[in-house]
Design a protein around this motif. Structure first.
Motif, short mmCIF file in Angstrom:
data_model
loop_
_atom_site.label_atom_id
_atom_site.label_comp_id
_atom_site.label_asym_id
_atom_site.label_seq_id
_atom_site.Cartn_x
_atom_site.Cartn_y
_atom_site.Cartn_z
N ALA A 62 0.84 -1.20 0.00
CA ALA A 62 0.00 0.00 0.00
C ALA A 62 0.87 1.25 0.00
O ALA A 62 1.80 1.37 0.80
CB ALA A 62 -0.92 0.00 1.22
N GLY A 63 0.58 2.16 -0.91
CA GLY A 63 1.31 3.42 -0.97
C GLY A 63 2.65 3.34 -1.68
O GLY A 63 3.37 4.34 -1.74
N ALA A 64 3.00 2.18 -2.22
CA ALA A 64 4.29 2.03 -2.91
C ALA A 64 4.29 2.85 -4.19
O ALA A 64 3.30 2.93 -4.91
CB ALA A 64 4.54 0.56 -3.22
N ALA A 65 5.43 3.46 -4.49
CA ALA A 65 5.55 4.27 -5.70
C ALA A 65 5.57 3.38 -6.94
O ALA A 65 6.03 2.24 -6.89
CB ALA A 65 6.83 5.10 -5.64
N GLU A 66 5.05 3.91 -8.02
CA GLU A 66 5.07 3.17 -9.28
C GLU A 66 6.50 2.98 -9.75
O GLU A 66 7.31 3.91 -9.73
CB GLU A 66 4.28 3.94 -10.34
CG GLU A 66 4.20 3.24 -11.69
CD GLU A 66 3.44 4.06 -12.72
OE1 GLU A 66 2.32 3.69 -13.07
OE2 GLU A 66 3.99 5.10 -13.17
N ARG A 67 6.83 1.77 -10.17
CA ARG A 67 8.18 1.47 -10.64
C ARG A 67 8.35 1.94 -12.08
O ARG A 67 7.40 2.03 -12.85
CB ARG A 67 8.45 -0.03 -10.56
CG ARG A 67 8.31 -0.61 -9.17
CD ARG A 67 9.39 -0.13 -8.24
NE ARG A 67 10.70 -0.64 -8.61
CZ ARG A 67 11.81 -0.45 -7.91
NH1 ARG A 67 11.76 0.28 -6.80
NH2 ARG A 67 12.97 -0.95 -8.30
N ARG A 68 9.61 2.20 -12.44
CA ARG A 68 9.90 2.62 -13.80
C ARG A 68 9.71 1.48 -14.79
O ARG A 68 9.79 0.31 -14.44
CB ARG A 68 11.34 3.12 -13.91
CG ARG A 68 11.58 4.46 -13.27
CD ARG A 68 12.91 5.02 -13.70
NE ARG A 68 14.02 4.13 -13.39
CZ ARG A 68 15.13 4.02 -14.10
NH1 ARG A 68 15.26 4.72 -15.20
NH2 ARG A 68 16.10 3.22 -13.73
N THR A 69 9.46 1.83 -16.04
CA THR A 69 9.37 0.84 -17.11
C THR A 69 10.67 0.04 -17.16
O THR A 69 11.76 0.60 -17.19
CB THR A 69 9.14 1.53 -18.46
OG1 THR A 69 7.93 2.29 -18.39
CG2 THR A 69 9.04 0.52 -19.59
N ALA A 70 10.54 -1.29 -17.18
CA ALA A 70 11.72 -2.15 -17.18
C ALA A 70 11.95 -2.81 -18.52
O ALA A 70 13.06 -3.22 -18.83
CB ALA A 70 11.58 -3.23 -16.10
#
Length: 320
Positions: A62-70
Motif C-alpha cells: 500500500a502506498g508504494a511508488a510506481e516502478r519505472r518501465t523495465a
C-alpha cells in the motif's frame, strides 16, 4: 543477446496452444538484448507498423511508488525486440491496446516523447463497422481484440506481475513477445479487412503523440527539496557555465568539477543536479529547455527527480 527457438504456450484457441511462432514460416525471431548499442543497430531493420507493449514491476504494498518501465517490446512481422529511439519517430506506426497510457508512462519514466501511436480500438472502429456496435469506446483490451480478429485466446497468466527489472526468464520472454506480436497481427488483420471493404486508412492522420503538457506527473521528495533551494552554490554556478556557456560534455564536467583531491569522476546525477539547482536558484539564467531535457535524460535517476520541474518549464515555454 538471445534468440528464442523453443515454443511458448501463452496464446491458445480451442484446439491447441498458439503463439507468435504459428503465424509465419519461418517464425518471428525473438531478440532479447540488454545492450543499448546492439538495440540501436537492430532497430534499423524493423519495418512499420510495429507492435508495441511495455512491462514494469508491480508493487503490491500500500502506498508504494510506481516502478519505472523495465522492458519495452517492439516488433514487426519478422522480429520481436526491445528498443527505444524508434519510439520518438512520428513516421513509424506503433500500435497496441491502451497505447497512449504506455506512452505517457514512458514520458514519466524517461522523458521519451513517443509519437505515431495508434490505438487498436480506434483503428478497428474505422476498419470494421461491426466493432462500433460492440464497443462504444476506443480502448479495448488486447485479449478481446485477439479473440475477435485472430480467433484465439491471449492468456494473461501470473507472469504479467513478474519482476521485470530482473533478468528475463524464458516464460517472461515468451509472454512479452506474445503481447507485442499479437498487436501487430491484429493491426495487419484490420488493414486487410479495410482493404477488402474498399476503405483507405490514413493511419498516421489519426495517430497520437505524447504531449508533455497533458501528462500527469508525481513530484518526488528529491525534486521538491531542490525546488525549495533559494540560493545557488559556486559549484552549481560553475557546473551551469560549463554546460551552457562552454557546451562541455557531461563526462568531462564530471572530471572538471572534482574537489578536495577526489580521483573518481563525480556521479552524473550529482553534476546534473548542480545545473538544475543553479537554474532553480536564479530564474534569470538563460538556457534552452530542450538541451536541458537532453542532459537530464542522460541519467535515468535524474529524470525521475527533475522531470516535474522540467515539465513545468516546458509548459511555460510553450505558452509564451
Amino acid at each position: 543477446m538471445g534468440t528464442r527457438p523453443t515454443q511458448p504456450t501463452s496464446l491458445s484457441d480451442t484446439t491447441s496452444p498458439k503463439t507468435y511462432l504459428d503465424y509465419r514460416n519461418p517464425p518471428a525471431a525473438v531478440v532479447y538484448t540488454q545492450c543499448e548499442d546492439e538495440a540501436n543497430d537492430l532497430v534499423q531493420f524493423l519495418e512499420s507498423p510495429l507492435g508495441f507493449d511495455m512491462e514494469w514491476r508491480v508493487m503490491w504494498q500500500a502506498g508504494a511508488a510506481e516502478r519505472r518501465t523495465a522492458l519495452v517490446q517492439l516488433c514487426d512481422i519478422r522480429t520481436i525486440m526491445l528498443i527505444q529511439e524508434v519510439l520518438e519517430s512520428p513516421n513509424i506506426v506503433k500500435t497496441g491496446a491502451n497505447i497512449k497510457n504506455d506512452g505517457e508512462k514512458l514520458y514519466r519514466d524517461f522523458g521519451i516523447r513517443a509519437r505515431g501511436l495508434v490505438e487498436l480500438g480506434s483503428l478497428a472502429a474505422k476498419a470494421d463497422e461491426k466493432f462500433k456496435t460492440l464497443y462504444n469506446r476506443e480502448v479495448v483490451s488486447l485479449a478481446k481484440m485477439v479473440s475477435r480478429y485472430l480467433g484465439k485466446t491471449l492468456v494473461k497468466s501470473s507472469v504479467r506481475t513478474s519482476n521485470w527489472e530482473a533478468k528475463l526468464t524464458s516464460k517472461m520472454i515468451d509472454y512479452a513477445a506474445n503481447d507485442c506480436y499479437c498487436a501487430v497481427m491484429v493491426y495487419n488483420k484490420l488493414a486487410e479487412k479495410a482493404a477488402q471493404e474498399g476503405k483507405q486508412l490514413e493511419v498516421l492522420a489519426y495517430s497520437c503523440d505524447i504531449d508533455p503538457r497533458t501528462v500527469k506527473l508525481s513530484v518526488g521528495p528529491h525534486a521538491t527539496a531542490l525546488e525549495k533551494s533559494s540560493s545557488t552554490s559556486p559549484q552549481c554556478l560553475r557546473a551551469y557555465k560549463m554546460w551552457y556557456e562552454r557546451k562541455m560534455p557531461l563526462d568531462k564536467m564530471r572530471l572538471e568539477l572534482r574537489t578536495g583531491g577526489r580521483i573518481e569522476p563525480l556521479k552524473a546525477s550529482t553534476v546534473i543536479s548542480y545545473v538544475i539547482r543553479a537554474l532553480q536558484a536564479d530564474v534569470l539564467l538563460p538556457f534552452d529547455v530542450r538541451e536541458l531535457r537532453h542532459l537530464v535524460q542522460m541519467e535515468a535517476g535524474s529524470w525521475q527527480r527533475h522531470r516535474a520541474w522540467i515539465h513545468e518549464r516546458e509548459t511555460r515555454t510553450s505558452t509564451i
